[in-house]
Each structure stands twice: as C-alpha cells, then as structure tokens.
Design a protein around this motif. Sequence first.
Motif, mmCIF file in Angstrom:
data_model
loop_
_atom_site.group_PDB
_atom_site.id
_atom_site.type_symbol
_atom_site.label_atom_id
_atom_site.label_comp_id
_atom_site.label_asym_id
_atom_site.label_seq_id
_atom_site.Cartn_x
_atom_site.Cartn_y
_atom_site.Cartn_z
ATOM 1 N N LEU A 100 -17.585 -27.036 -24.218
ATOM 2 C CA LEU A 100 -17.794 -26.098 -25.323
ATOM 3 C C LEU A 100 -19.208 -26.197 -25.886
ATOM 4 O O LEU A 100 -19.724 -25.213 -26.422
ATOM 5 N N ALA A 101 -19.825 -27.364 -25.743
ATOM 6 C CA ALA A 101 -21.187 -27.537 -26.257
ATOM 7 C C ALA A 101 -22.137 -26.498 -25.676
ATOM 8 O O ALA A 101 -23.065 -26.039 -26.355
ATOM 9 N N GLY A 131 -24.954 -32.286 -25.234
ATOM 10 C CA GLY A 131 -26.310 -32.048 -25.696
ATOM 11 C C GLY A 131 -26.460 -31.683 -27.155
ATOM 12 O O GLY A 131 -27.573 -31.360 -27.597
ATOM 13 N N LEU A 132 -25.378 -31.736 -27.942
ATOM 14 C CA LEU A 132 -25.474 -31.407 -29.358
ATOM 15 C C LEU A 132 -25.656 -32.676 -30.191
ATOM 16 O O LEU A 132 -25.166 -33.749 -29.825
ATOM 17 N N ALA A 133 -26.372 -32.543 -31.293
ATOM 18 C CA ALA A 133 -26.465 -33.629 -32.274
ATOM 19 C C ALA A 133 -25.310 -33.463 -33.247
ATOM 20 O O ALA A 133 -25.114 -32.387 -33.819
ATOM 21 N N VAL A 134 -24.528 -34.521 -33.456
ATOM 22 C CA VAL A 134 -23.269 -34.392 -34.179
ATOM 23 C C VAL A 134 -23.188 -35.407 -35.312
ATOM 24 O O VAL A 134 -23.623 -36.558 -35.171
ATOM 25 N N ALA A 314 -25.293 -29.682 -34.192
ATOM 26 C CA ALA A 314 -26.487 -28.846 -34.152
ATOM 27 C C ALA A 314 -27.023 -28.774 -32.729
ATOM 28 O O ALA A 314 -27.027 -29.775 -32.001
ATOM 29 N N ASN A 315 -27.472 -27.597 -32.357
ATOM 30 C CA ASN A 315 -27.975 -27.356 -31.008
ATOM 31 C C ASN A 315 -29.499 -27.495 -31.005
ATOM 32 O O ASN A 315 -30.202 -26.609 -31.489
ATOM 33 N N PRO A 316 -30.043 -28.589 -30.474
ATOM 34 C CA PRO A 316 -31.495 -28.791 -30.510
ATOM 35 C C PRO A 316 -32.260 -27.869 -29.566
ATOM 36 O O PRO A 316 -33.494 -27.911 -29.541
#
Length: 367
Positions: A100-101, A131-134, A314-316
Amino acid sequence: MRLETYGMTAVPPGVRALFDRQTQPEGGWDWFEILAATTLASRESACIAALVDSAGLAVSAVPVVTADGRVIRGLTSPFTTLFVAPLGSDENARILGKHLAGKAGSTLRLDALDDADSAVTAFQQGLAEGGLAVTRFRHFVNWFEAVDNFAAYWNGRGSRLKSTVKRKAAALERENRLTFEQIDMMADWRRGTEIYKKIYAGSWKPDEPHPYFIDALLEKMGQSGVAKLGVALIDAKPVAVQIWLVQQGRATIFKLAHDPAFDRQSPGTLLTHWFLRLLHDQAGVREVDFGRGDDTYKRQWLAFSRYRQGLLAANPRTLKGILSVVVDILPPRLMKYVRQKTGKDTAKAKSSTGSPIENGPIENGTS
C-alpha cells in the motif's frame, strides 16, 4: 501476493467475507459502507485495498480513502471510536502495508487505532519497508471497564453518582413520572431516529459534522441489531436518548443527548444506569467503553482509560511528504531521543492496560 483495490460497490465475496467475520461493530461491512456513503468530502472516494495470495484468496484488507488516485487516509470519520480493519495475520498485515505504501499520497493517516493490536504494528512496519516515514501519535482517550456482575460494578461507583441515581429516580418514580424504553430498532428504526434527532437538535450539542450518518447508522445497524437505542421519558415526553453499539458482549456508548430543560432531573444519568443494567442482563454485555474523549463524567461510570493511537506516514518522494517528515515526524523522534540520552524519559505513562504511552497532544472527542 499482490495488492488489489476495489470500489465499495465492486467488492468480491472473498474480500467481503473478511469483514463479515469481524466481531466489532466498527469492523463490519455495514459500518464502512455507511461511512463511505455519508462522510466523504467531494474529492474523496472510498475503496478496499486487499492482499490476495497466489490462489486468488483475500487474506488481508484495509478500507481507505483516495483523492486524485492516491491513498490519503483510512476510512474513518469523527464518529469512529476504533478503526478495525481485517488485517489478518501479522505477516499478511506487514505485506499489505508494504504494497500500500506505493499507492500513498504525500501523507497517509490512520486514526482510532488499538495500540495493543500487533497486526497494526506489523502494518506500520510494512509502510516503512515500502519507503514511507511513519510515526504514531496519541489520538484520544477511551474510558472502559469490564462489567461481569452488575451489582458489584454498581457498588464500585462513587457515592455521588449512586446518590444522584437513587435520589433523582425516587423523586420521579414517586409520582410515576419516569419511564424508560428500548426502541425496537429492527421494527421501528424510523421512530427511534426521529426521537434521537429531535432530542439532539434541542440539546447543548453542536450540529453533526455529517448530518446523514446517524440516519444511515440507525437504519442499517439498528435493523441488524447492533445499534441499540434507549430513551428516558418524563411525563411521557422523551427527554434523553442514547445510541449504544453492541456486539458479542462488548458495548460502546456511542451517542447521547438530553433536553437541557430537564437538567435538574438528570435524565441522561438515569438512562445510562437503566440501559447498562438492561443490556448487561438481556444482551450479555460484559465490557463497556465510552467512545471518544476524556470528559469528566465518563470517569464516574468507567474506571479505566487507554489511548487510541493515530498513525501518520509521509511520502518522502513528494514535496509535501518531505515537509511532513520535517514538521510532523522528525521533531517527536528527536524529542524522544533527547529524553532517552539525558535520562529524562519521564514522559512515559502507563495506561490501565499496561501499555507504555508517549506524552503528546491529545485530541479529545465526545460521544
């Protein structure tokens, strides 16, 4: 394993079955269907993201909201007291999160999470692997208590609450002014809805953020037996009303309102006492919670509290995602690191369930 997404009207039976097996009112298909129909903004769409194995069997799913083709949040609303997605095993939840990321927008937010649910933690891990910052944050306080024996439970309440119920009920019952009714929502949900809306409109409470939600809830989940509606009447006039969500021995006191003209008679308090005893004895309710919020009156009824958590990813790979990393995610992590290094990590608190909770802003809601 592959990720499939389905619109709410095109969900295959295998995916729908994951929701039909849920044991919480806010985890069933009816609940998410109601949210999708009544709470979305104009640019939003609801869908189900499902993990499907090599045999074509759905093993994990999460209801989400998309905007411009990207996933931006879980399918929740200000009414949600617990986000219950059929994530399946921890491993399947992790893989679903990782897949889902790649569909996430600049940010992806989930609200009203059970901090003790290992599948949620695994799903969060998957988002990070994708790859998301969580990060997690405190969302709201939820008061709860087991009620195995009603007499013992009531004896354990504070003297002020018990005295209020005894005095106010006795004063009204001496003149036969007080009655209670549980509306038969399977047969008479329209009357129940009218009573609720009339009392709510005359109460102290603000307008509902999604005005069609309650109608849909009482029509669908009232007729299925999950939504229970109780009314207190004084001189045959409905003056207090409550909606409880009840399933498999658990109950959430979901919505309540009363007529301020009858404040001195405490009809809401009398109704809570009557309805809890009734549902304990007749519907087998053995655990009760008070939905959203840390309102003082909830502490009089229920002895324990816990935090429902939120999750922000958040998607960097996007500019807005980078900004969210800098503003929303890095500062709490830095503060936690500094506290640990300086030996001042005293901001840890224990919830009544024993789970560590980090200090942070609490978003209160009300039932």
